[in-house]
Design an enzyme around this catalytic site. Structure first.
Site, mmCIF file in Angstrom:
data_model
loop_
_atom_site.group_PDB
_atom_site.id
_atom_site.type_symbol
_atom_site.label_atom_id
_atom_site.label_comp_id
_atom_site.label_asym_id
_atom_site.label_seq_id
_atom_site.Cartn_x
_atom_site.Cartn_y
_atom_site.Cartn_z
ATOM 1 N N THR A 132 0.822 -1.212 0.000
ATOM 2 C CA THR A 132 0.000 0.000 0.000
ATOM 3 C C THR A 132 0.858 1.265 0.000
ATOM 4 O O THR A 132 1.997 1.247 0.491
ATOM 5 C CB THR A 132 -0.893 -0.002 1.267
ATOM 6 O OG1 THR A 132 -1.447 1.289 1.456
ATOM 7 C CG2 THR A 132 -0.091 -0.330 2.529
ATOM 8 N N ASP A 133 0.289 2.351 -0.488
ATOM 9 C CA ASP A 133 0.999 3.642 -0.432
ATOM 10 C C ASP A 133 1.084 4.174 1.004
ATOM 11 O O ASP A 133 1.836 5.105 1.287
ATOM 12 C CB ASP A 133 0.327 4.685 -1.340
ATOM 13 C CG ASP A 133 -1.125 4.994 -0.971
ATOM 14 O OD1 ASP A 133 -1.702 4.307 -0.093
ATOM 15 O OD2 ASP A 133 -1.692 5.936 -1.561
ATOM 16 N N GLU A 134 0.286 3.575 1.927
ATOM 17 C CA GLU A 134 0.252 4.105 3.295
ATOM 18 C C GLU A 134 1.580 3.913 4.022
ATOM 19 O O GLU A 134 1.832 4.566 5.039
ATOM 20 C CB GLU A 134 -0.920 3.481 4.068
ATOM 21 C CG GLU A 134 -2.237 3.746 3.353
ATOM 22 C CD GLU A 134 -3.487 3.382 4.123
ATOM 23 O OE1 GLU A 134 -3.467 3.366 5.353
ATOM 24 O OE2 GLU A 134 -4.514 3.120 3.461
ATOM 25 N N TYR A 157 -1.798 -0.391 10.949
ATOM 26 C CA TYR A 157 -1.923 -1.076 9.650
ATOM 27 C C TYR A 157 -0.722 -0.788 8.766
ATOM 28 O O TYR A 157 -0.064 -1.711 8.262
ATOM 29 C CB TYR A 157 -3.220 -0.642 8.951
ATOM 30 C CG TYR A 157 -3.254 -0.987 7.467
ATOM 31 C CD1 TYR A 157 -3.264 -2.314 7.043
ATOM 32 C CD2 TYR A 157 -3.270 0.023 6.488
ATOM 33 C CE1 TYR A 157 -3.285 -2.632 5.683
ATOM 34 C CE2 TYR A 157 -3.299 -0.295 5.138
ATOM 35 C CZ TYR A 157 -3.301 -1.619 4.733
ATOM 36 O OH TYR A 157 -3.308 -1.937 3.395
ATOM 37 N N LYS A 161 2.279 -3.267 7.289
ATOM 38 C CA LYS A 161 2.560 -3.453 5.848
ATOM 39 C C LYS A 161 4.002 -3.055 5.547
ATOM 40 O O LYS A 161 4.688 -3.708 4.753
ATOM 41 C CB LYS A 161 1.587 -2.639 4.989
ATOM 42 C CG LYS A 161 0.152 -3.121 5.002
ATOM 43 C CD LYS A 161 -0.061 -4.518 4.425
ATOM 44 C CE LYS A 161 0.152 -4.588 2.933
ATOM 45 N NZ LYS A 161 -0.233 -5.922 2.387
HETATM 46 P P1 NAD Z 1 -9.580 -7.454 2.163
HETATM 47 O O1 NAD Z 1 -9.586 -7.178 3.626
HETATM 48 O O2 NAD Z 1 -10.803 -7.190 1.358
HETATM 49 O O3 NAD Z 1 -9.198 -8.986 1.913
HETATM 50 C C1 NAD Z 1 -8.183 -9.637 2.611
HETATM 51 C C2 NAD Z 1 -8.295 -11.133 2.350
HETATM 52 O O4 NAD Z 1 -7.221 -11.783 3.064
HETATM 53 C C3 NAD Z 1 -9.602 -11.752 2.842
HETATM 54 O O5 NAD Z 1 -10.123 -12.629 1.871
HETATM 55 C C4 NAD Z 1 -9.194 -12.499 4.102
HETATM 56 O O6 NAD Z 1 -9.990 -13.646 4.358
HETATM 57 C C5 NAD Z 1 -7.748 -12.869 3.777
HETATM 58 N N1 NAD Z 1 -6.945 -13.073 4.993
HETATM 59 C C6 NAD Z 1 -6.854 -12.230 6.063
HETATM 60 N N2 NAD Z 1 -6.060 -12.768 6.997
HETATM 61 C C7 NAD Z 1 -5.636 -13.956 6.505
HETATM 62 C C8 NAD Z 1 -4.789 -14.978 7.010
HETATM 63 N N3 NAD Z 1 -4.229 -14.882 8.227
HETATM 64 N N4 NAD Z 1 -4.524 -16.056 6.230
HETATM 65 C C9 NAD Z 1 -5.088 -16.158 4.997
HETATM 66 N N5 NAD Z 1 -5.931 -15.253 4.488
HETATM 67 C C10 NAD Z 1 -6.201 -14.161 5.230
HETATM 68 O O7 NAD Z 1 -8.325 -6.657 1.602
HETATM 69 P P2 NAD Z 1 -8.125 -5.900 0.212
HETATM 70 O O8 NAD Z 1 -8.645 -4.525 0.331
HETATM 71 O O9 NAD Z 1 -8.587 -6.767 -0.890
HETATM 72 O O10 NAD Z 1 -6.530 -5.799 0.185
HETATM 73 C C11 NAD Z 1 -5.743 -6.850 -0.386
HETATM 74 C C12 NAD Z 1 -4.276 -6.472 -0.295
HETATM 75 O O11 NAD Z 1 -4.047 -5.254 -0.988
HETATM 76 C C13 NAD Z 1 -3.803 -6.228 1.144
HETATM 77 O O12 NAD Z 1 -2.494 -6.750 1.267
HETATM 78 C C14 NAD Z 1 -3.786 -4.711 1.278
HETATM 79 O O13 NAD Z 1 -2.809 -4.287 2.202
HETATM 80 C C15 NAD Z 1 -3.430 -4.305 -0.137
HETATM 81 N N6 NAD Z 1 -3.926 -2.977 -0.559
HETATM 82 C C16 NAD Z 1 -5.248 -2.649 -0.400
HETATM 83 C C17 NAD Z 1 -5.702 -1.401 -0.845
HETATM 84 C C18 NAD Z 1 -7.160 -1.017 -0.725
HETATM 85 O O14 NAD Z 1 -7.504 0.125 -1.038
HETATM 86 N N7 NAD Z 1 -8.048 -1.903 -0.334
HETATM 87 C C19 NAD Z 1 -4.809 -0.491 -1.424
HETATM 88 C C20 NAD Z 1 -3.466 -0.869 -1.566
HETATM 89 C C21 NAD Z 1 -3.042 -2.129 -1.139
HETATM 90 P P1 TYD Z 2 -10.768 3.941 4.298
HETATM 91 O O1 TYD Z 2 -11.698 3.493 3.229
HETATM 92 O O2 TYD Z 2 -10.838 3.295 5.649
HETATM 93 O O3 TYD Z 2 -9.282 3.823 3.690
HETATM 94 P P2 TYD Z 2 -7.862 4.352 4.293
HETATM 95 O O4 TYD Z 2 -8.059 4.836 5.675
HETATM 96 O O5 TYD Z 2 -7.025 3.118 4.256
HETATM 97 O O6 TYD Z 2 -7.412 5.421 3.362
HETATM 98 O O7 TYD Z 2 -10.960 5.505 4.518
HETATM 99 C C1 TYD Z 2 -10.793 6.421 3.450
HETATM 100 C C2 TYD Z 2 -10.921 7.814 4.025
HETATM 101 O O8 TYD Z 2 -12.261 8.005 4.491
HETATM 102 C C3 TYD Z 2 -10.022 8.040 5.226
HETATM 103 O O9 TYD Z 2 -9.543 9.390 5.201
HETATM 104 C C4 TYD Z 2 -10.946 7.859 6.432
HETATM 105 C C5 TYD Z 2 -12.298 8.319 5.897
HETATM 106 N N1 TYD Z 2 -13.474 7.648 6.478
HETATM 107 C C6 TYD Z 2 -14.534 8.422 6.997
HETATM 108 O O10 TYD Z 2 -14.506 9.657 6.967
HETATM 109 N N2 TYD Z 2 -15.611 7.757 7.505
HETATM 110 C C7 TYD Z 2 -15.685 6.402 7.562
HETATM 111 O O11 TYD Z 2 -16.701 5.854 8.076
HETATM 112 C C8 TYD Z 2 -14.603 5.632 7.022
HETATM 113 C C9 TYD Z 2 -14.638 4.134 7.037
HETATM 114 C C10 TYD Z 2 -13.525 6.307 6.473
#
Ligand code: NAD
Ligand code: TYD
Length: 352
Positions: A132-134, A157, A161
């Site tokens: 992630t970019d975070e 988080y 990561k």
């Molecule tokens: P998500 O929470 O929707 O899905 C995570 C999946 O991992 C789920 O299916 C869960 O069952 C599985 N999982 C969790 N713990 C586990 C374990 N101990 N063993 C096996 N499986 C397990 O997450 P997402 O949003 O799809 O993110 C996927 C990846 O991409 C993550 O690594 C996240 O850090 C990264 N990412 C997400 C975003 C975003 O905006 N969602 C952005 C950049 C990077």
């Molecule tokens: P989120 O989807 O949790 O992603 P991330 O924190 O990983 O960027 O949140 C996106 C943005 O929205 C973040 O600045 C937090 C804000 N947010 C709210 O204002 N209300 C909410 O209920 C949630 C879940 C997020």
């Protein structure tokens, strides 16, 4: 089959899009989806891919070292695309250890299993870590995250990561494990668990609940359509260079409050409400602890070196996303019953 890929976290939001893309695009690859099916994992996300002859699901937990070794022994993957993670910042604030255990320890178990199974013969092998970019922290004075921005994670988080990214690079340096890493901005699209901003707001708009905007709503995120991220993962997995990092972003920055207002306007139109009706649900709530102000990605490296860029505009992507949630109410109902209610009550209390 030409090769076997292990995709972890394939029942989650981004993972299910990646699995679907690979199963359809590469019928000559065997795709093993490894997922523990936590609250965020849902095999309903893959109904359209699960009967494909090149797809198999393995329920396993990356925190279990022996299970990871068994999966490698049984399926002999030559590539890993690692997405399994605890992914929600708010949950990391209330339960940081779950993030250490899955994101850090789990990733190291997977690295060990790959290293053990591949025994130093790395031809045609690749460990792709999706991050992630975070990890870069929070931008306050303009500018963008590049691949050389120093790590400065600010939440449990992002710290977990960042630690996992460091372990992947350390295994590359120490054991010569071939790896690539990508760091992506916020994703949106279908099948995203409604704890994240966009599906949570769509769900609350639909059900008439308050729209909880943290703080003043001035935090900025760079939104990317999940299918564009999946395409980037495909390109990086196949064409990225070993040991390299690629930033992925949407060139699409939005203040949270502006994004929520846009969603309200779309929902007014879709649900036949008077203009301005949905925005009445907006409720400002206590800010997230340590809330990162702004994320913004410089995605010029992946554009220049691998020819990837986002495929659709935010307006198109958001419209499609809202349509998907409206057309898939049973999916939302199923994932928001049971444990989701307890999570929601604990996170938002009587403000929700
Ligand atoms: P998500 O929470 O929707 O899905 C995570 C999946 O991992 C789920 O299916 C869960 O069952 C599985 N999982 C969790 N713990 C586990 C374990 N101990 N063993 C096996 N499986 C397990 O997450 P997402 O949003 O799809 O993110 C996927 C990846 O991409 C993550 O690594 C996240 O850090 C990264 N990412 C997400 C975003 C975003 O905006 N969602 C952005 C950049 C990077
Ligand atoms: P989120 O989807 O949790 O992603 P991330 O924190 O990983 O960027 O949140 C996106 C943005 O929205 C973040 O600045 C937090 C804000 N947010 C709210 O204002 N209300 C909410 O209920 C949630 C879940 C997020």
């Amino acid at each position: 089959m030409d090769r076997t890929l292990l995709i972890t976290g394939g029942a989650g939001f981004i993972g299910s899009h990646v699995v679907r893309l690979f199963v359809k695009k590469y019928p000559h690859y065997r795709i093993i989806n490894l997922d523990a099916l936590t609250y965020a994992g849902n095999l309903e996300n893959l109904r359209d891919a699960e009967h494909a002859p090149n797809y198999a699901f393995v329920r396993a937990d990356i925190r279990d070292a022996a299970a990871m070794a068994n999966v490698f022994a049984q399926h002999k993957p030559d590539g890993v695309i690692h997405l399994a993670a605890e992914s929600h910042v708010d949950r990391s604030i209330s339960d940081p250890m779950a993030f250490v255990e899955t994101n850090v320890t789990g990733t190291v178990h997977l690295l060990n299993a790959a290293r053990e199974a591949w025994k130093g013969v790395f031809d045609g092998k690749r460990f792709y870590h999706v991050s992630t970019d975070e990890v870069y922290g929070s931008l306050h004075d303009g500018g963008f995250f590049t691949e050389s921005t120093p790590y400065d994670p600010q939440s449990p988080y992002s710290a977990s990561k960042a630690a996992s990214d460091h372990f992947v690079r350390a295994y590359g340096n120490t054991y010569k494990l071939p790896f690539v890493i990508s760091n992506c901005s916020n994703n949106y699209g279908s099948h995203q668990f409604p704890e994240k901003l966009i599906p949570l707001m769509i769900h609350n708009l639909r059900t008439g609940k308050p729209l909880p905007v943290y703080g003043k709503g001035e935090n900025v995120r760079d939104w990317l359509w999940v299918e564009d991220h999946s395409r980037a993962i495909d390109v990086i997995f196949h064409q990225g260079l070993n040991g390299e990092t690629y930033n992925i972003g949407g060139h699409n920055e939005w203040k949270n409050i502006d994004l929520v207002q846009l969603l309200c306007a779309i929902m007014d139109r879709k649900l036949g409400r008077a203009p301005g009706e949905s925005a009445k649900q907006i409720t400002y709530v206590t800010d997230r602890a340590g809330h990162d102000l702004r994320y913004a990605i410089d995605a010029s490296k992946i554009a220049r070196e691998l020819g990837w860029k986002p495929g659709i505009t935010f307006e198109q992507g958001l419209e499609q996303t809202v349509d998907w949630y409206l057309a898939n109410d049973p999916w939302l109902q199923a994932v928001t019953s049971g444990a989701y209610r307890d999570y929601y009550a604990a996170q938002y209390g009587d403000r929700g």
